[in-house]
Each structure stands twice: as structure tokens, then as C-alpha cells.
Design a protein around this motif. Structure first.
Motif, PDB file in Angstrom:
ATOM      1  N   VAL A   5      -0.192 -15.107 -17.507  1.00  0.00           N
ATOM      2  CA  VAL A   5      -0.579 -13.695 -17.570  1.00  0.00           C
ATOM      3  C   VAL A   5       0.497 -12.864 -16.903  1.00  0.00           C
ATOM      4  CG1 VAL A   5      -2.298 -11.969 -16.962  1.00  0.00           C
ATOM      5  CG2 VAL A   5      -3.023 -14.306 -17.533  1.00  0.00           C
ATOM      6  N   GLU A   6       1.145 -12.013 -17.713  1.00  0.00           N
ATOM      7  CA  GLU A   6       2.195 -11.144 -17.185  1.00  0.00           C
ATOM      8  C   GLU A   6       1.606  -9.821 -16.684  1.00  0.00           C
ATOM      9  OE1 GLU A   6       4.077 -12.991 -21.028  1.00  0.00           O
ATOM     10  OE2 GLU A   6       2.152 -12.149 -20.404  1.00  0.00           O
ATOM     11  N   SER A   7       2.313  -9.213 -15.757  1.00  0.00           N
ATOM     12  CA  SER A   7       1.943  -7.883 -15.280  1.00  0.00           C
ATOM     13  C   SER A   7       3.185  -7.200 -14.741  1.00  0.00           C
ATOM     14  CB  SER A   7       0.871  -7.963 -14.198  1.00  0.00           C
ATOM     15  OG  SER A   7       1.340  -8.703 -13.091  1.00  0.00           O
ATOM     16  N   GLY A   8       3.081  -5.887 -14.546  1.00  0.00           N
ATOM     17  CA  GLY A   8       4.165  -5.149 -13.907  1.00  0.00           C
ATOM     18  C   GLY A   8       5.003  -4.286 -14.824  1.00  0.00           C
ATOM     19  N   GLY A   9       4.727  -4.333 -16.124  1.00  0.00           N
ATOM     20  CA  GLY A   9       5.485  -3.489 -17.039  1.00  0.00           C
ATOM     21  C   GLY A   9       5.119  -2.019 -16.877  1.00  0.00           C
ATOM     22  N   GLY A  10       5.881  -1.176 -17.550  1.00  0.00           N
ATOM     23  CA  GLY A  10       5.595   0.247 -17.482  1.00  0.00           C
ATOM     24  C   GLY A  10       6.708   1.081 -18.059  1.00  0.00           C
ATOM     25  N   LEU A  11       6.582   2.400 -17.846  1.00  0.00           N
ATOM     26  CA  LEU A  11       7.568   3.367 -18.316  1.00  0.00           C
ATOM     27  C   LEU A  11       8.387   3.846 -17.121  1.00  0.00           C
ATOM     28  CD1 LEU A  11       8.762   5.360 -20.400  1.00  0.00           C
ATOM     29  CD2 LEU A  11       6.845   6.890 -19.851  1.00  0.00           C
ATOM     30  N   VAL A  12       9.701   3.665 -17.206  1.00  0.00           N
ATOM     31  CA  VAL A  12      10.592   4.077 -16.124  1.00  0.00           C
ATOM     32  C   VAL A  12      11.786   4.812 -16.720  1.00  0.00           C
ATOM     33  CG1 VAL A  12       9.922   2.181 -14.597  1.00  0.00           C
ATOM     34  CG2 VAL A  12      11.868   1.898 -16.164  1.00  0.00           C
ATOM     35  N   GLN A  13      12.594   5.370 -15.841  1.00  0.00           N
ATOM     36  CA  GLN A  13      13.795   6.065 -16.281  1.00  0.00           C
ATOM     37  C   GLN A  13      15.032   5.191 -16.092  1.00  0.00           C
ATOM     38  OE1 GLN A  13      13.740   9.769 -14.071  1.00  0.00           O
ATOM     39  NE2 GLN A  13      12.528  10.765 -15.659  1.00  0.00           N
ATOM     40  N   THR A  14      16.090   5.549 -16.783  1.00  0.00           N
ATOM     41  CA  THR A  14      17.356   4.834 -16.637  1.00  0.00           C
ATOM     42  C   THR A  14      17.755   4.766 -15.171  1.00  0.00           C
ATOM     43  OG1 THR A  14      18.095   5.509 -18.831  1.00  0.00           O
ATOM     44  CG2 THR A  14      19.790   4.850 -17.268  1.00  0.00           C
ATOM     45  N   LEU A  20       8.443  -7.636 -12.697  1.00  0.00           N
ATOM     46  CA  LEU A  20       7.422  -8.285 -13.502  1.00  0.00           C
ATOM     47  C   LEU A  20       6.932  -9.532 -12.785  1.00  0.00           C
ATOM     48  CD1 LEU A  20       9.041  -8.122 -17.060  1.00  0.00           C
ATOM     49  CD2 LEU A  20       7.681  -6.386 -15.862  1.00  0.00           C
ATOM     50  N   SER A  21       5.648  -9.807 -12.969  1.00  0.00           N
ATOM     51  CA  SER A  21       5.050 -11.022 -12.424  1.00  0.00           C
ATOM     52  C   SER A  21       4.393 -11.798 -13.552  1.00  0.00           C
ATOM     53  CB  SER A  21       4.004 -10.681 -11.363  1.00  0.00           C
ATOM     54  OG  SER A  21       4.574  -9.988 -10.280  1.00  0.00           O
ATOM     55  N   CYS A  22       4.348 -13.095 -13.386  1.00  0.00           N
ATOM     56  CA  CYS A  22       3.664 -13.957 -14.345  1.00  0.00           C
ATOM     57  C   CYS A  22       2.886 -14.994 -13.558  1.00  0.00           C
ATOM     58  CB  CYS A  22       4.669 -14.621 -15.277  1.00  0.00           C
ATOM     59  SG  CYS A  22       3.955 -15.864 -16.382  1.00  0.00           S
ATOM     60  N   ALA A  23       1.577 -14.904 -13.647  1.00  0.00           N
ATOM     61  CA  ALA A  23       0.706 -15.837 -12.946  1.00  0.00           C
ATOM     62  C   ALA A  23       0.304 -16.963 -13.885  1.00  0.00           C
ATOM     63  CB  ALA A  23      -0.533 -15.118 -12.435  1.00  0.00           C
ATOM     64  N   ALA A  24       0.424 -18.191 -13.408  1.00  0.00           N
ATOM     65  CA  ALA A  24       0.140 -19.366 -14.231  1.00  0.00           C
ATOM     66  C   ALA A  24      -1.069 -20.108 -13.696  1.00  0.00           C
ATOM     67  CB  ALA A  24       1.346 -20.285 -14.246  1.00  0.00           C
ATOM     68  N   SER A  25      -1.851 -20.655 -14.621  1.00  0.00           N
ATOM     69  CA  SER A  25      -2.956 -21.518 -14.234  1.00  0.00           C
ATOM     70  C   SER A  25      -2.434 -22.947 -14.120  1.00  0.00           C
ATOM     71  CB  SER A  25      -4.064 -21.451 -15.285  1.00  0.00           C
ATOM     72  OG  SER A  25      -3.590 -21.986 -16.513  1.00  0.00           O
ATOM     73  N   GLY A  26      -3.247 -23.833 -13.601  1.00  0.00           N
ATOM     74  CA  GLY A  26      -2.863 -25.232 -13.573  1.00  0.00           C
ATOM     75  C   GLY A  26      -2.355 -25.684 -12.225  1.00  0.00           C
ATOM     76  N   GLY A 115       2.874 -16.245 -22.497  1.00  0.00           N
ATOM     77  CA  GLY A 115       1.933 -15.199 -22.130  1.00  0.00           C
ATOM     78  C   GLY A 115       1.804 -14.189 -23.256  1.00  0.00           C
ATOM     79  N   GLN A 116       0.985 -13.179 -23.006  1.00  0.00           N
ATOM     80  CA  GLN A 116       0.696 -12.187 -24.039  1.00  0.00           C
ATOM     81  C   GLN A 116       1.717 -11.056 -24.071  1.00  0.00           C
ATOM     82  OE1 GLN A 116      -0.607 -12.149 -21.080  1.00  0.00           O
ATOM     83  NE2 GLN A 116      -0.445 -10.007 -20.431  1.00  0.00           N
ATOM     84  N   GLY A 117       2.548 -10.972 -23.046  1.00  0.00           N
ATOM     85  CA  GLY A 117       3.596  -9.968 -23.018  1.00  0.00           C
ATOM     86  C   GLY A 117       3.216  -8.718 -22.249  1.00  0.00           C
ATOM     87  N   THR A 118       4.217  -8.054 -21.709  1.00  0.00           N
ATOM     88  CA  THR A 118       4.020  -6.775 -21.030  1.00  0.00           C
ATOM     89  C   THR A 118       5.136  -5.832 -21.463  1.00  0.00           C
ATOM     90  OG1 THR A 118       3.668  -5.726 -18.862  1.00  0.00           O
ATOM     91  CG2 THR A 118       5.319  -7.485 -18.943  1.00  0.00           C
ATOM     92  N   GLN A 119       4.767  -4.600 -21.757  1.00  0.00           N
ATOM     93  CA  GLN A 119       5.720  -3.625 -22.300  1.00  0.00           C
ATOM     94  C   GLN A 119       6.551  -3.003 -21.179  1.00  0.00           C
ATOM     95  OE1 GLN A 119       6.257  -2.514 -25.677  1.00  0.00           O
ATOM     96  NE2 GLN A 119       8.037  -1.538 -24.698  1.00  0.00           N
ATOM     97  N   VAL A 120       7.842  -2.970 -21.390  1.00  0.00           N
ATOM     98  CA  VAL A 120       8.763  -2.251 -20.511  1.00  0.00           C
ATOM     99  C   VAL A 120       9.479  -1.216 -21.353  1.00  0.00           C
ATOM    100  CG1 VAL A 120      10.849  -2.401 -19.110  1.00  0.00           C
ATOM    101  CG2 VAL A 120       9.087  -4.177 -18.928  1.00  0.00           C
ATOM    102  N   THR A 121       9.374   0.032 -20.948  1.00  0.00           N
ATOM    103  CA  THR A 121      10.031   1.117 -21.668  1.00  0.00           C
ATOM    104  C   THR A 121      10.924   1.878 -20.695  1.00  0.00           C
ATOM    105  OG1 THR A 121       8.139   1.355 -23.157  1.00  0.00           O
ATOM    106  CG2 THR A 121       9.712   3.162 -23.085  1.00  0.00           C
TER     107      THR A 121
END
Length: 124
Positions: A5-14, A20-26, A115-121
Motif C-alpha cells: 500500500v503506497e501513500s504520500g503522493g500529491g500535487l507539488v511545485q517544481t 512516498l511510503s509503501c507498507a508491506a504485509s507479511g 501496489g495500487q499506485g499513488t499519483q505524483v503531480t
């Protein structure tokens, strides 16, 4: 089976930064090479960075070398991607992936779980 499960994406400026973080099970997280890939609209999924199970080996795409840093915390079953000096061309969906062992750091077909992906713009 590993769930990511990814997290931490978002909209930022140049020039901004994101982590980004990716939490894994297991229970065998340290047995997996972990990678970050990214896919821009209309383009193929490209390799960005990867890290070996014990964190001793890191590999980067030329396009992100010197700006991105991959790291992992095996006690927390988490892999991170610190992205600095972001550019508009970094805009993509970022995917976390896990590969049992280390068959290939850079090839998407070498990875077993995604993972399902996280958008970075990144706006200019």
C-alpha cells in the motif's frame, strides 16, 4: 502473498520534495527486493529505484539519480522514496513493487507483487 500500500503522493511545485511510503504485509519483508516504478499517461511503466532486502544495494534510474533516495525499514515493513528537486517530468503514478530475492532490480517483469499506485503531480 504480499500486499503493498503506497501513500504520500500529491500535487507539488517544481523544486519541491515529497516522500512516498509503501507498507508491506507479511513476515518476510527483508527477503524481498523492493522497487519503485512510475508510469506517466500514455507511457510505459518505468523503473525509478530499487533496494535489496538488507538495504545494502540501491539502484537508480539515470533520470532520478542524485534527486531521489530509496530506503527501507525492515522493522516497520516499509520502503520509502524521498524525492527532491521535483520536475514536471516526474509527474506519474508511482508504484511500489516487491521481488522475492533479487532476480532483477530494474525490470518490471521481475517483480512478484505490486501496489495500487499513488499519483505524483509536479506543476511548473
Amino acid at each position: 502473498q504480499v500486499q503493498l500500500v503506497e501513500s504520500g503522493g500529491g500535487l507539488v511545485q517544481t523544486g519541491d520534495s515529497l516522500r512516498l511510503s509503501c507498507a508491506a504485509s507479511g513476515r518476510t519483508f527483508s527477503s524481498y527486493t523492493m522497487g519503485w516504478f512510475r508510469q506517466a499517461p500514455g507511457k510505459e511503466r518505468d523503473f525509478a529505484a530499487a533496494i535489496s532486502g538488507n538495504g545494502g544495494i540501491t539502484v537508480y534510474a539515470d533520470s532520478v539519480k542524485g534527486r531521489f533516495t530509496i530506503s527501507r525499514d525492515n522493522a516497520k515493513n516499509t520502503v520509502y522514496l524521498q524525492m527532491n528537486s521535483l520536475k514536471p517530468e516526474d509527474t506519474a503514478v508511482y508504484y511500489c513493487a516487491a521481488e522475492y530475492g533479487s532476480r532483477s532490480y530494474t525490470r518490471p517483469d521481475g517483480y512478484d507483487y505490486w501496489g495500487q499506485g499513488t499519483q505524483v503531480t509536479v506543476s511548473s
